[in-house]
Design a protein around this motif. Structure first.
Motif, PDB file in Angstrom:
ATOM      1  N   GLY A 127      -1.750  -7.511  -3.292  1.00 26.25           N
ATOM      2  CA  GLY A 127      -1.946  -6.416  -4.239  1.00 26.25           C
ATOM      3  C   GLY A 127      -0.774  -6.342  -5.330  1.00 26.25           C
ATOM      4  O   GLY A 127      -0.073  -7.622  -5.568  1.00 26.25           O
ATOM      5  N   TYR A 161     -11.678   2.923   6.238  1.00 25.31           N
ATOM      6  CA  TYR A 161     -10.330   2.497   6.918  1.00 25.31           C
ATOM      7  C   TYR A 161     -10.296   3.193   8.248  1.00 25.31           C
ATOM      8  O   TYR A 161     -10.427   4.170   8.230  1.00 25.31           O
ATOM      9  CB  TYR A 161      -9.467   2.875   5.630  1.00 25.31           C
ATOM     10  CG  TYR A 161      -7.954   2.323   6.256  1.00 25.31           C
ATOM     11  CD1 TYR A 161      -7.742   1.380   6.979  1.00 25.31           C
ATOM     12  CD2 TYR A 161      -7.162   3.323   5.482  1.00 25.31           C
ATOM     13  CE1 TYR A 161      -6.342   1.160   7.129  1.00 25.31           C
ATOM     14  CE2 TYR A 161      -5.531   3.000   5.959  1.00 25.31           C
ATOM     15  CZ  TYR A 161      -5.160   2.017   6.676  1.00 25.31           C
ATOM     16  OH  TYR A 161      -4.022   1.780   6.952  1.00 25.31           O
ATOM     17  N   VAL A 168      -6.552  -1.903  -9.163  1.00 21.75           N
ATOM     18  CA  VAL A 168      -6.634  -1.580  -7.738  1.00 21.75           C
ATOM     19  C   VAL A 168      -8.180  -0.979  -7.596  1.00 21.75           C
ATOM     20  O   VAL A 168      -8.956  -0.549  -8.518  1.00 21.75           O
ATOM     21  CB  VAL A 168      -5.807  -0.045  -7.670  1.00 21.75           C
ATOM     22  CG1 VAL A 168      -4.389  -0.473  -7.778  1.00 21.75           C
ATOM     23  CG2 VAL A 168      -6.086   1.082  -8.379  1.00 21.75           C
ATOM     24  N   ARG A 169      -8.732  -0.952  -6.487  1.00 23.04           N
ATOM     25  CA  ARG A 169     -10.194  -0.681  -6.093  1.00 23.04           C
ATOM     26  C   ARG A 169     -10.051   0.976  -5.971  1.00 23.04           C
ATOM     27  O   ARG A 169      -9.162   1.633  -5.409  1.00 23.04           O
ATOM     28  CB  ARG A 169     -10.541  -1.196  -5.011  1.00 23.04           C
ATOM     29  CG  ARG A 169     -10.748  -2.744  -4.998  1.00 23.04           C
ATOM     30  CD  ARG A 169     -11.017  -3.386  -3.485  1.00 23.04           C
ATOM     31  NE  ARG A 169     -11.094  -4.726  -3.631  1.00 23.04           N
ATOM     32  CZ  ARG A 169      -9.898  -5.369  -3.337  1.00 23.04           C
ATOM     33  NH1 ARG A 169      -9.067  -4.809  -3.291  1.00 23.04           N
ATOM     34  NH2 ARG A 169     -10.015  -6.856  -3.545  1.00 23.04           N
ATOM     35  N   ARG A 176      -7.172   6.491  -6.390  1.00 16.25           N
ATOM     36  CA  ARG A 176      -5.722   6.510  -6.496  1.00 16.25           C
ATOM     37  C   ARG A 176      -4.769   7.216  -7.591  1.00 16.25           C
ATOM     38  O   ARG A 176      -3.699   7.567  -7.007  1.00 16.25           O
ATOM     39  CB  ARG A 176      -5.565   4.798  -6.793  1.00 16.25           C
ATOM     40  CG  ARG A 176      -6.288   3.893  -6.020  1.00 16.25           C
ATOM     41  CD  ARG A 176      -5.773   3.629  -4.640  1.00 16.25           C
ATOM     42  NE  ARG A 176      -6.374   4.772  -3.709  1.00 16.25           N
ATOM     43  CZ  ARG A 176      -7.650   4.680  -3.356  1.00 16.25           C
ATOM     44  NH1 ARG A 176      -8.498   3.823  -3.812  1.00 16.25           N
ATOM     45  NH2 ARG A 176      -8.124   5.668  -2.667  1.00 16.25           N
ATOM     46  N   LEU A 216     -14.957   1.917   1.185  1.00 16.44           N
ATOM     47  CA  LEU A 216     -14.039   1.449   1.966  1.00 16.44           C
ATOM     48  C   LEU A 216     -13.766   2.316   3.371  1.00 16.44           C
ATOM     49  O   LEU A 216     -13.551   3.522   3.088  1.00 16.44           O
ATOM     50  CB  LEU A 216     -12.595   1.616   1.236  1.00 16.44           C
ATOM     51  CG  LEU A 216     -11.474   1.033   2.066  1.00 16.44           C
ATOM     52  CD1 LEU A 216     -11.745  -0.520   2.352  1.00 16.44           C
ATOM     53  CD2 LEU A 216      -9.915   1.219   1.243  1.00 16.44           C
ATOM     54  N   PRO A 272     -10.970  -5.729   0.349  1.00 19.41           N
ATOM     55  CA  PRO A 272     -10.987  -4.256   0.160  1.00 19.41           C
ATOM     56  C   PRO A 272      -9.753  -3.714   1.063  1.00 19.41           C
ATOM     57  O   PRO A 272      -9.636  -4.006   2.296  1.00 19.41           O
ATOM     58  CB  PRO A 272     -12.330  -3.963   0.258  1.00 19.41           C
ATOM     59  CG  PRO A 272     -13.053  -5.153   0.169  1.00 19.41           C
ATOM     60  CD  PRO A 272     -12.230  -6.493   0.319  1.00 19.41           C
ATOM     61  N   GLY A 273      -9.140  -2.752   0.515  1.00 20.92           N
ATOM     62  CA  GLY A 273      -8.016  -2.138   1.207  1.00 20.92           C
ATOM     63  C   GLY A 273      -6.751  -2.847   1.056  1.00 20.92           C
ATOM     64  O   GLY A 273      -5.639  -2.242   1.751  1.00 20.92           O
ATOM     65  N   SER A 274      -6.930  -3.963   0.861  1.00 21.96           N
ATOM     66  CA  SER A 274      -5.433  -4.722   0.328  1.00 21.96           C
ATOM     67  C   SER A 274      -4.858  -5.199   1.748  1.00 21.96           C
ATOM     68  O   SER A 274      -3.651  -5.589   1.746  1.00 21.96           O
ATOM     69  CB  SER A 274      -4.579  -3.915  -0.582  1.00 21.96           C
ATOM     70  OG  SER A 274      -5.069  -3.497  -1.726  1.00 21.96           O
ATOM     71  N   GLY A 301     -15.191  -2.930   3.595  1.00 24.54           N
ATOM     72  CA  GLY A 301     -15.562  -2.420   2.211  1.00 24.54           C
ATOM     73  C   GLY A 301     -16.656  -3.451   1.364  1.00 24.54           C
ATOM     74  O   GLY A 301     -17.023  -4.325   1.957  1.00 24.54           O
ATOM     75  N   ASP A 349      -6.087   1.374  -1.417  1.00 21.59           N
ATOM     76  CA  ASP A 349      -6.102   0.112  -2.001  1.00 21.59           C
ATOM     77  C   ASP A 349      -5.039  -0.063  -3.183  1.00 21.59           C
ATOM     78  O   ASP A 349      -4.867   0.813  -3.881  1.00 21.59           O
ATOM     79  CB  ASP A 349      -7.364  -0.097  -2.346  1.00 21.59           C
ATOM     80  CG  ASP A 349      -7.707  -1.490  -3.017  1.00 21.59           C
ATOM     81  OD1 ASP A 349      -8.574  -2.274  -2.210  1.00 21.59           O
ATOM     82  OD2 ASP A 349      -7.347  -1.952  -4.179  1.00 21.59           O
ATOM     83  N   ASN A 366       0.664  -1.006   0.016  1.00 21.45           N
ATOM     84  CA  ASN A 366       0.031   0.037  -0.108  1.00 21.45           C
ATOM     85  C   ASN A 366       0.841   1.346  -0.079  1.00 21.45           C
ATOM     86  O   ASN A 366       0.477   2.465  -0.485  1.00 21.45           O
ATOM     87  CB  ASN A 366      -0.981  -0.003   1.201  1.00 21.45           C
ATOM     88  CG  ASN A 366      -2.156  -1.076   1.231  1.00 21.45           C
ATOM     89  OD1 ASN A 366      -1.606  -2.145   1.448  1.00 21.45           O
ATOM     90  ND2 ASN A 366      -3.293  -0.637   0.864  1.00 21.45           N
TER      91      ASN A 366
END
Length: 685
Positions: free
Chosen positions: A151, A389, A177-178, A183, A387, A137-139, A376, A131, A105
């Motif tokens: 990831g 977090y 990637v989500r 991103r 997501l 979700p969020g890796s 997520g 992500d 990440n």
């Protein structure tokens, strides 16, 4: 030393070095004002720095220590691949933990700035992407077994080549990637920060000259090095060892992994050797060597020289050794997302060893986890993914002068905001934050108690539900206290549902757990360890903690020995008797020695064994397979798991290997205090 100090004007030295720090601050403001994700714009999970043409860090600011201290390894890898082919306008990105990264990440951007047709300075930004692909979700998954599940792994690659974007790299990256738009926006914020730095650096070079700037930067590195060498030289030469454990499960059975550090002080240099740590595991308990170096440096710098500059000069007197393919030096294909948890265990192990050298300068253990919780799924209101977090802050360790700070970032996270604004969280995700408060009784008790952890409860509103993952440590083995201080509370998460509470079989290691609409995710962070004997704590301090709702009446009576009268005031006479009673109930047993080959056990992990006869365990209500603390002359306790004694262990004692006795500062036959740690997870049935 370069031998140029006598040629250096001290005023110019400060102007030039602080001028570069000012550029880093402007980089930070650029990121904050242009990033798309709350984890960047609100939580500030990113860092900026400047590197000279040799790849040495020369300036940083209010950044995250876990980022900036590991950045040089990523810059070195980028220069290794592209050093001879770099051109003006290039932008390099990478996140590979096997090549200087932390976890996937954390994406690093490196930009060469050319002046007079030669590389001058490299602006660099490391940023946590919310992500980066992978299985959840969020890796961030508590059950990954290889890095491919975590990831997209990016080796050093030119995202922009001589001012022209590599569209193939961009298309491939953002297709995996989500939340690709966010991103992309975050990456653009990093590039904008580096371009801002490029403009300022050109102005700087025009004002002072490239050669003159380089000379003063070298002098500053030498000055920083000399300062830390002096602090190390003040320590007594010697070898000091401590060990700590990472939460790990094997086939559902608790099987902790070990982080073991031996500090050697020799003159004005210090070496941290992690020989004896567990081999890497196909589970989320491994980290890169860059993270291990960061943990070592953070511990040493915060104890020995907290006010000094952080640049490459400070790294020179400190040496780190770590076995390849171990939990502290991960290799392909093992997962590396436990970077922060392992860094904290490294920090804990180094602090435990430092406590043997400078007990007055070391705090009890911090909460010991970044406590990353991710929820997520699909948000039908927007038609896109969401997501949530969150990472509630934990307690910090007590120390001689004061209690540990409550629910505040530990030293290795710097100024990252771990108490995110509720309004922002609820605006970007379909959640309702129902409570955010101190976690009562979570502090490690002591003469100076540890800080309290936090408790946050969040209700999921998404009609489609979601998937929950947590990857954390200190969910089974709690943060340790010092000098008879008690351990802090474990981290804990659960789901509150109409039909009851769902507890997790593998605490802290959960991946893709189904969350239904209306379910409440409860996150309770760990407390900090206590410092000193809680029976010595001033009664007015205990009374204040009780009145403020930080500890319960039961904790005040049963641990601190403080008795309240009917009018709510402390009954000093009853308290004196109560404390004497509690002291008398403490369990002290003589120590014995077992052969070194019986020191450790484990399946994939590694933990310390202590042997006790069945009759002795029964007499003192100790359970075989359980975790206990042994307190000797050294400030930090030794955590051991109780095993049935072999025939050579006498009744009435606890036997450990010779190196364990050495860690405690005692010899075989000396007594130690035995303190059980409550946990449902044994190393064997």
């Amino acid at each position: 030393m370069s031998g140029v100090e006598h040629l250096i004007d001290p005023i110019s030295l400060e102007v030039i070095t602080e001028g570069l720090v000012s550029i880093v601050r402007e980089m930070r403001q650029t990121v904050l004002r242009t990033a798309h994700s709350p984890v960047i714009s609100e939580a500030q999970d990113f860092s900026c720095a400047l590197f000279n043409a040799r790849g040495e860090m020369v300036a940083q600011s209010r950044d995250m220590p876990g980022h900036v201290i590991a950045m040089p390894a990523s810059v070195a890898e980028a220069m290794k691949d592209f050093g001879d082919t770099l051109k003006p306008g290039d932008v390099i990105i990478l996140n590979d933990p096997y090549r200087g990264g932390s976890h996937l990440n954390d994406v690093t951007v490196v930009v060469p700035v050319f002046v007079e047709d030669a590389p001058f300075v490299f602006p660099c930004v490391r940023m946590h992407w919310a992500d980066i692909g992978g299985m959840t979700p969020g890796s961030i998954s508590g059950s990954a077994t290889e890095i491919l599940q975590e990831g997209v792994r990016i080796p050093p690659v030119k995202f922009i080549d001589a001012g022209v974007e590599n569209t193939g790299v961009a298309t491939l990256l953002f297709a995996n990637v989500r939340g690709p738009d966010a991103r992309r926006g975050d990456l653009d914020a990093c590039i904008a920060a580096c371009r801002t730095a490029e403009r300022r650096l050109r102005e700087f070079a025009a004002r002072y000259g490239v050669g003159e700037i380089g000379r003063y930067l070298d002098a500053n590195l030498d000055r920083t090095e000399a300062r830390l060498r002096k602090r190390i030289a003040d320590l007594p030469d010697g070898i000091y060892c401590y060990e700590d454990s990472l939460d790990l499960f094997t086939a559902g059975v608790f099987d902790p992994a070990m982080v073991r550090c031996t500090l050697t002080v020799a003159g004005d240099e210090l070496t941290a050797d992690f020989d004896g740590s567990s081999p890497q595991v196909g589970a989320v308990v491994n980290a890169s060597i860059a993270m291990t170096r960061a943990g070592v440096f953070i511990a040493l710098k915060s104890v020995l020289d907290p006010g000094g500059a952080i640049n490459d000069g400070a790294f020179r007197p400190i040496h780190v050794k770590a076995p390849p393919a171990s939990v502290v030096n991960v290799a392909w294909p093992a997962p590396a997302n436990a970077h922060s948890e392992v860094r904290k265990r490294v920090l804990s192990a180094v602090m435990g060893a430092l406590a043997q050298i400078a007990p007055e300068a070391v705090t009890a253990d911090q909460c010991g986890s970044t406590f990353q919780n991710l929820l997520g799924g699909l948000d039908k209101r927007t038609g896109g993914s969401y997501l949530y977090y969150d990472y509630p802050p934990g307690g910090n360790g007590g120390f001689p002068e004061s209690d540990g700070p409550d629910s505040m970032n530990p030293v290795d996270l710097g100024d990252i905001s771990t108490v995110q604004p509720v309004e922002v969280l609820e605006a970007v995700s379909p959640v309702l934050v129902e409570s955010c408060e101190y976690r009562i009784d979570s502090c490690g008790d002591g003469l100076r108690r540890g800080g309290l952890g936090a408790r946050r409860a969040t209700r999921l509103l998404a009609e489609a539900g979601g998937a929950y993952s947590v990857q954390t440590d200190r969910a089974v083995i709690p943060p340790y206290g010092l000098s008879l201080g008690h351990a802090g509370a474990n981290a804990h998460t659960c789901l509150e549902r109409p039909q009851g509470v769902l507890e997790f079989d593998t605490p802290g290691k959960v991946s893709g757990q189904r969350v239904n609409p209306g379910d409440i995710l409860v996150m309770e962070s760990a407390g900090g360890g206590g410092w000193g004997d809680p029976l010595e704590r001033e009664t007015d301090r205990v009374a204040y903690d009780f009145e403020a709702g930080l500890i319960s009446a039961g904790r005040a009576k049963d641990v601190y020995g403080v008795v309240f009268a009917k009018d709510g005031r402390v009954d000093e006479a009853a308290t004196k008797k109560r404390r004497a009673l509690l002291r008398g109930k403490r369990l002290h047993l003589p120590s014995a020695r077992i052969p070194d080959e019986r020191a450790f056990a484990g399946v994939r992990g590694k933990h310390r064994r202590a042997e006790i006869t069945a009759d002795t365990a029964k007499k003192h209500k100790l359970k075989l397979g359980s975790l206990v603390e042994l307190h000797g002359r050294s400030p930090a306790p030794l955590r051991v798991w109780l095993y049935p004694a072999s025939g050579d262990v006498a009744e009435g004692c606890i036997a450990i290997a010779a190196d364990g006795l050495s860690i405690l500062g005692i010899a075989a036959g000396d007594s130690f205090l035995v303190r059980p740690l409550i946990s449902p997870h044994r190393v064997f049935s």
